[in-house]
Design an enzyme around this catalytic site. Structure first.
Site, mmCIF file in Angstrom:
data_model
loop_
_atom_site.group_PDB
_atom_site.id
_atom_site.type_symbol
_atom_site.label_atom_id
_atom_site.label_comp_id
_atom_site.label_asym_id
_atom_site.label_seq_id
_atom_site.Cartn_x
_atom_site.Cartn_y
_atom_site.Cartn_z
ATOM 1 N N LEU A 1 0.742 -1.236 0.000
ATOM 2 C CA LEU A 1 0.108 0.014 0.084
ATOM 3 C C LEU A 1 0.909 1.192 0.020
ATOM 4 O O LEU A 1 0.513 1.933 0.773
ATOM 5 C CB LEU A 1 -0.973 0.054 1.206
ATOM 6 C CG LEU A 1 -2.195 -1.031 1.288
ATOM 7 C CD1 LEU A 1 -2.919 -0.767 2.453
ATOM 8 C CD2 LEU A 1 -2.965 -0.689 -0.009
ATOM 9 N N CYS A 2 2.023 1.032 -0.817
ATOM 10 C CA CYS A 2 2.727 2.305 -0.829
ATOM 11 C C CYS A 2 2.927 2.761 -2.366
ATOM 12 O O CYS A 2 4.237 3.131 -2.685
ATOM 13 C CB CYS A 2 4.053 2.242 -0.006
ATOM 14 S SG CYS A 2 4.752 0.655 -0.395
ATOM 15 N N GLY A 3 2.117 2.494 -3.257
ATOM 16 C CA GLY A 3 2.402 2.686 -4.478
ATOM 17 C C GLY A 3 3.270 1.946 -5.132
ATOM 18 O O GLY A 3 3.199 0.581 -5.138
#
Lengths: 133, 518
Positions: free
Chosen positions: B283-285
């Protein structure tokens, strides 16, 4: 001439200000540094750094590293450094006891070296406290 | 005007409760089409009889009503046509009455319930087909995106003069849907509104709200952490910069003295160790992907050069990535902590050190994400070992594997940021006293210094990686929050429209029912 001391650890700057005099424990014994010291480079052992501010002495526990002295500028690079006043005496004493116990139990060369290192660190921390009082 | 309809309800009243159609089809067509043929067959609509089909109680005054709900929304203008297959009871051939209804926007103020009332009563007198005893008139009510659109439609063409309602009806008897040659309206695909009921919408809005809360919280947490990580990077910089400076100078001085330091010894490169720093969580690109892609690219490059390689993976994401690819040799899996400390760096340094000193590998490269700013970070390759200020190592074939490939050095020529860092090293050189004395043996000093340097380099890489990860997560979560709020807005609009439409529909139903009673 004023003497400037800078103690750096990977995490933060522990000390960066003017001092009168320091006593540093190097691999080849303790050396005192006063203003206008000759430029030297030295390895720093696990030991105590004593700092004189005017008439007041401070102690700091250094965990091994390197120091560079040149043109009234002292740079000490160490893995870890703690001010004597920041160390919890009880906790340090406990750690020392545990380290001593570990050393007596240690088997094998590698473990003995590790235990020895831990003991030296713990002892340095305790000494740093005792120097103040 | 073109708007979105969420669903269309058509009410068909039957004046004769005995002769009722068995089926009613509703089709949607475009009034612009030449032949008024149906263009899209909606299929058999769900027919809900508001009252029983054979309603005896209320005679003709209260005719049976069929409510047809077309579930699919369509863009305006609407063109409805109902097929009423009638007379199945009376063994008639199944006649199809094709009523094409053009729905025209009408002035709301002129439309009063009383006027509506007239329409059914007058329309009852006309029968389009002799055999259909039942003829229907329908009130089609569309739940429009604009609430001022109320539809009143009738099957009677003659009625258009009688009432002030604007509508148009065309009768196409015996028109079957299968005869249609025209394809379904393409306009439907261009506007695809969400199609679900009020309850579903409500739950969707709720879930979007919850998701937004989560992403918002994650964003805030990441923002708080990124500040701490940034501080750690900034705090660690003086140490590593001074260290690089000192090391560079000492190395320069020691070059004249012939000493052998294992960490700086450049050997012909046969095997390269890659230390890949990834994050622990997703969930951090594209943060983890970028660094892993970089690693893959580097591995391919090394393969092309005919060099052997091994990977030291740091971070859970990298670990799982390399575990899934058993063909990539991995020396060690390590896990990064929440905040990298000297301890974690030490573990990596020990591994790299032993690999290099035992001559298992001849070069150690560090792949990490350089933290440029909160919105920018880039994966870089940085040579860790052998420690060399020049960074010029060539393999047996004379192919340079270091300097040209080393991102850290190459980028210096391209981008200003990194040049600055190199300049720091250069400008600091004269600052250093040339008459430096060594308190101990130079080898001893280097022994104390090099592990420190290795440590700090790795720690810095870990810190920068963490800061980049958090920054990436922050921006990713910020985007997610924005998207969620937009989605929520759209869904709420849709929900309100549907709710409004439902209310309008119910009022219309009541009014029509009351009118029918009179």
């Amino acid at each position: 001439m004023t003497l400037n001391l800078c103690v750096l650890t990977p995490n933060r700057i522990v000390w960066d200000s003017e001092v009168k005099e320091i006593i540093l424990s190097t691999n080849s014994g303790q050396i005192g540094i006063l203003p206008n010291h000759a430029p030297i480079a030295t390895a720093v052992d696990i030991g105590i750094l004593r700092i004189r501010l005017n008439d007041q002495w401070l102690t700091m526990a250094l965990m091994g590293g390197f120091a560079r002295i040149g043109s009234n500028e002292i740079t000490i690079l160490v893995n870890d450094a703690e001010k004597g006043s920041d160390i919890d005496p009880q906790e340090a004493q406990q750690t020392l006891e545990i380290a001593e116990a570990n050393l007596s139990k240690a088997e094998g060369k590698r473990k003995t070296i590790e235990a020895n290192l831990a003991l030296r660190r713990a002892r340095t921390r305790v000494e740093a406290i005792n120097m103040i009082s | 005007m073109v708007g979105l309809t969420n669903c269309i309800e058509i009410y068909v009243w039957f004046t004769d409760s005995l002769n009722l159609p068995t089926q009613i089809f509703v089709e949607i067509g475009s009034p612009k089409s030449n032949d008024h043929k149906c263009q899209a067959l909606v299929g058999k609509p769900s027919i809900k009889s508001e009252q029983p089909w054979t309603h005896q109680k209320q005679n003709l005054l209260s005719p049976p009503t069929v409510k047809i709900v077309i579930p699919k929304p369509h863009p305006l203008p609407l063109f409805l046509s109902t097929h009423s297959s009638l007379g199945s009871r009376e063994s008639h051939p199944n006649p199809t009455q094709h009523i094409t209804i053009d729905i025209v926007e009408e002035d709301k103020t002129s439309q009063t319930p009383k006027e509506r009332k007239k329409t059914p009563s007058s329309s009852q007198q006309h029968k389009p087909k002799p055999y259909t005893k039942t003829h229907s008139f329908a009130i089609a009510k569309t739940a429009m995106s604009c609430s001022n659109l109320t539809m009143l439609v009738s099957s009677k063409p003659s009625l258009s003069d009688a009432s002030n309602l604007s509508f148009r009806s065309v009768l196409n008897p015996f028109q079957l849907p299968s005869q249609n040659s025209t394809p379904p309206t393409p306009s439907r695909s261009s506007v695809t509104p969400l199609q679900c009921g009020l309850r579903e919408l409500r739950t969707r809005i709720e879930s979007v709200k919850n998701t937004q809360k989560i992403t918002e919280a994650m964003k805030l947490v990441a923002a708080a952490k990124v500040r701490r990580a940034q501080e750690a990077v900034v705090n660690g910089r003086p140490f590593s910069e001074t260290l690089v400076e000192v090391l560079y100078n000492i190395n320069e001085q020691l070059q004249t003295e012939d000493i052998d330091v294992p960490l700086t010894k450049a050997r012909p490169v046969k095997k390269v160790a890659l230390v890949v720093c990834t994050g622990d969580r997703g969930l951090c690109g594209g943060y983890n992907n970028f660094i892993l892609k970089k690693a893959e690219a580097r591995i391919a490059e090394l393969k092309n050069l005919g060099l052997d390689y091994t990977v030291i993976s740091v971070g859970k994401k990298g670990n799982s990535y390399f575990l899934r690819r058993p063909y990539i040799p991995v020396d060690k899996f390590l896990e990064g902590g929440t905040l990298p400390t000297a301890k974690e760096a030490q573990a990596i340094a020990d591994d790299a050190f032993s690999l290099f000193v035992s001559e298992e590998v001849d070069k150690v490269e560090l792949l990490y994400t350089k933290f440029v700013s909160l919105v920018k970070s880039e994966p870089v390759i940085h040579t860790l070992l052998p420690l060399s200020p020049k960074g010029e190592i060539c393999d047996i074939n004379g192919v340079c594997v270091d300097a040209a490939e080393d991102e850290f050095f190459r980028l210096t020529t391209k981008e200003g940021k990194l040049t600055v860092e190199r300049d720091v090293v250069r400008t600091a050189t004269p600052d250093f006293s040339p008459i430096l004395q060594f308190e101990q043996d130079p080898v001893q000093i280097l022994d104390a210094l090099l592990p420190l340097y290795l440590n700090s380099q790795i720690l810095r890489a870990l810190q920068e990686s963490l800061a980049s990860e958090l920054a990436a997560r922050m921006s990713a979560m910020s985007n997610a929050t924005d998207n969620a709020s937009e989605l929520k807005k759209n869904l709420s609009t849709l929900y309100n429209r549907q709710r409004q439409a439902k209310i309008t529909g119910e009022i219309l139903e009541i009014v029509a029912g009351a009118n029918a009673l009179v």
